[in-house]
Design a protein around this motif. Structure first.
Motif, PDB file in Angstrom:
ATOM      1  N   ASP A  47       0.918  -1.154   0.116  1.00 30.80           N
ATOM      2  CA  ASP A  47      -0.108  -0.170   0.022  1.00 30.80           C
ATOM      3  C   ASP A  47       0.983   1.275  -0.078  1.00 30.80           C
ATOM      4  O   ASP A  47       2.103   1.279   0.215  1.00 30.80           O
ATOM      5  CB  ASP A  47      -1.059  -0.050   1.212  1.00 30.80           C
ATOM      6  N   GLU A  50      -3.059   2.452  -6.113  1.00 34.21           N
ATOM      7  CA  GLU A  50      -4.211   1.381  -6.275  1.00 34.21           C
ATOM      8  C   GLU A  50      -4.034   0.643  -7.675  1.00 34.21           C
ATOM      9  O   GLU A  50      -3.387   1.012  -8.475  1.00 34.21           O
ATOM     10  CB  GLU A  50      -5.337   2.384  -6.499  1.00 34.21           C
ATOM     11  N   ASN A  51      -4.356  -0.666  -7.522  1.00 32.48           N
ATOM     12  CA  ASN A  51      -4.184  -1.589  -8.418  1.00 32.48           C
ATOM     13  C   ASN A  51      -2.878  -1.763  -9.059  1.00 32.48           C
ATOM     14  O   ASN A  51      -2.651  -1.661 -10.373  1.00 32.48           O
ATOM     15  CB  ASN A  51      -5.432  -1.337  -9.497  1.00 32.48           C
ATOM     16  N   ASP A  52      -1.895  -1.757  -8.237  1.00 24.06           N
ATOM     17  CA  ASP A  52      -0.440  -2.092  -8.686  1.00 24.06           C
ATOM     18  C   ASP A  52      -0.028  -0.630  -9.400  1.00 24.06           C
ATOM     19  O   ASP A  52       0.843  -0.865 -10.238  1.00 24.06           O
ATOM     20  CB  ASP A  52      -0.425  -3.122  -9.175  1.00 24.06           C
ATOM     21  N   LYS A  53      -0.565   0.452  -9.379  1.00 24.62           N
ATOM     22  CA  LYS A  53      -0.077   1.513 -10.042  1.00 24.62           C
ATOM     23  C   LYS A  53       0.249   2.611  -8.993  1.00 24.62           C
ATOM     24  O   LYS A  53      -0.682   3.019  -8.025  1.00 24.62           O
ATOM     25  CB  LYS A  53      -1.322   2.138 -10.828  1.00 24.62           C
TER      26      LYS A  53
END
Length: 555
Positions: A436, A471-474
């Protein structure tokens, strides 16, 4: 006949007898030989190195009837009269007690008369720097153009106080401090002629105490002979001189190296025995200087006993840098000693500081992996097992714009471990929680170290960014619009940066760059406009831009 002190009894009577001043005696002898004797001489130097003695020998040589190899014969009437101080042609004047203009006026009147017996009338003015300004001014004309039969020899320990008008009218000779080996040999020569027993260590201590002054050394020798009853032994000489033995200094340095707290007891015992604190610290600084020269391998004659040499060879881990740090502390203490209200308390603080010192660790040793552990505190038995790696992690700050607070359970481990050097990578097996934004915030410094190790120039691109969201590996990072150079660098090397993120976190990370312009409007990476290059399309120009990551500021 009354007793005559050694410094007077053994005063040199020939140029060859003056030790340590060959550069002056040879010059004077050659001047006599070539008949190029000037009318004014200035002898400068510290006390007791032969200024007045050389002036008397020179005076005898100028007026000697039977001069022998540019040396006075010491047998003619002129030489004898000058030796015992009754010559009418050689006048010694004490500048401290005859410093006024009236005395100089009398001297100006006296120079008109020719010598009584010799060739020259010679005036030896000792401590000439004590004359008043008016006296110097009255002497100028006579000193510049004296009669042919007059010679002036001025002696001083403080030439800086002489007017330039006096310095320019005389030949200046600098008398040096007598070197320790010459002084030791001279003292041995006198003791052998006086038929006095001695040991070598006693001679060394007396010569050291004399500090390059022959007269001071012989005065100390007179005192030592009287105290010891005619047999010089090192323990008695140290007692009368108030000096500390080298073995004690050796023991003190050994305690510092081994961190033995008995050091404080040993120093207090020495001071309670009557040794003065200034003498102790001055002697210790001199001893440390000698040990430092020995450890550094300088090929000069040192004044160290075999005990110290063996100790230095035994502690091979003792470095010159360690000795330099110790000397810096002790010299600072010595320089501030006169301003201390409670020097004994300051001494104890200094000793504790010396005991708390760790061995010096050089950068090369760290990089080569030679250092395996580091102590947590000076007197603690706990030792850190932190492994050193080839890169030293520096704490780097990063601007955080996310208002979400880090969960208490995810806060970093307490700094109580006091380990400043940790592994440059976090092993994939240790990441057992979900990635995170807080993860990147906490470990951003470690990540930058990894970036620096692989691509140092990337570190510049990431120096002014803000971590915005994950978020979402970004991972979204934000940069100001005025940092166009860094933004371009991130865009150009985005693939390499994402690869480093993957190696660090163990997961695929997509890097999203957002640009904030002056009006706080956010622009995507695709909206970064390239400047109009105009005619800058030449292959050589493009090669230079690519090689140095250049940016066109104005076209």
């Amino acid at each position: 006949m009354s007793y005559q002190v050694l410094s007077r009894k053994w005063r040199p009577q020939l140029f060859e007898d003056v030790i340590g001043q060959t550069h002056i005696t040879r010059t004077l002898q050659n001047a006599i030989l070539k008949e190029r004797v000037a009318h004014g001489f200035l002898f400068c130097g510290v006390r007791g190195v032969g200024k007045t003695t050389t002036a008397r020998i020179f005076s005898k040589a100028l007026n000697c009837v039977n001069i022998n190899k540019n040396n006075p014969c010491n047998s003619c009437n002129n030489c004898k009269d000058i030796t015992i101080g009754r010559s009418l042609d050689v006048l010694e004047i004490d500048g401290a007690s005859n410093r006024g203009i009236d005395e100089i006026r009398e001297l100006r009147e006296a120079v008109k008369y020719p010598p009584a017996n010799g060739k020259f009338r010679i005036y030896i003015i000792d401590e000439v720097h004590m004359l008043t300004t008016h006296a110097f001014n009255a002497l100028l004309k006579t000193l510049e153009e004296p009669p042919a039969h007059v010679k002036f020899i001025l002696a001083t320990t403080d030439p800086q106080k002489l007017p330039q008008t006096i310095l320019s009218r005389t030949l200046r000779f600098e008398f040096k401090r007598v070197q320790l080996p010459l002084l030791k040999d001279y003292i041995k020569k006198i003791l052998n002629k006086e038929d006095i027993e001695y040991d070598v260590e006693s001679i060394i201590q007396i010569a050291k105490k004399g500090d390059g002054s022959v007269r001071d050394s012989l005065s100390i020798l007179d005192q030592a002979i009287a105290y010891t009853g005619g047999s010089l032994q090192i323990d008695k000489v140290q007692e009368i001189l108030g000096m500390i033995s080298e073995s004690l200094y050796c023991s003190i340095l050994t305690d510092i190296i081994t961190k033995n707290k008995q050091l404080i007891v040993s120093v207090h015992k020495a001071l309670n025995a009557g040794v003065s604190l200034p003498d102790f610290i001055i002697g210790f600084n001199h001893y440390l200087n000698q040990v430092m020269l020995l450890k550094s391998g300088v090929e000069i004659e040192l004044e160290l006993a075999e005990e110290t040499v063996s100790m230095v060879n035994e502690y091979e881990n003792l470095k010159v840098l360690d000795l330099l740090r110790i000397i810096e502390i002790t010299q600072n203490f010595e320089s501030g000693l006169r301003y201390m209200n409670y020097p004994q308390l300051n001494l104890d603080s200094m000793l504790i500081k010396l005991l708390s010192m760790d061995s010096t660790i050089t950068i090369s040793e760290v990089l080569e992996g030679q250092v395996k552990n580091i102590p947590l505190s000076p007197f603690s038995s706990i030792k850190a097992n932190t492994e050193f790696t080839t890169s030293i992690i520096k704490k780097k700050q990063v601007k955080i714009i996310n208002k979400t607070k880090v969960a208490e359970s995810e806060k970093p481990i307490s700094d109580d471990l006091n380990a400043d050097i940790v592994s440059s990578k976090i092993k994939n097996s240790e990441i057992n929680h979900k990635l995170d934004l807080n993860f990147f915030i906490r470990n951003w410094g470690d990540f930058l170290d990894q970036v620096e190790a692989e691509h140092p120039k990337f570190l510049t691109y990431l120096s002014e960014i803000n971590l915005k969201s994950f978020e979402n590996d970004k991972l979204t990072i934000e940069i100001n619009a005025e940092d166009r150079f860094n933004a371009k660098g991130i865009k150009k090397n985005q693939t390499d940066l994402e690869r480093i993120f993957k190696e660090y976190s163990g997961e695929e990370i997509k890097l999203i760059l957002e640009i904030k312009n002056e009006k706080m409007k956010k622009l995507s990476v695709s909206e970064i406009k390239e400047p109009d290059r105009g005619m800058e399309g030449h292959p050589l120009f493009e090669t230079i831009m690519d090689t140095f990551d250049g940016e066109i500021i104005r076209s």
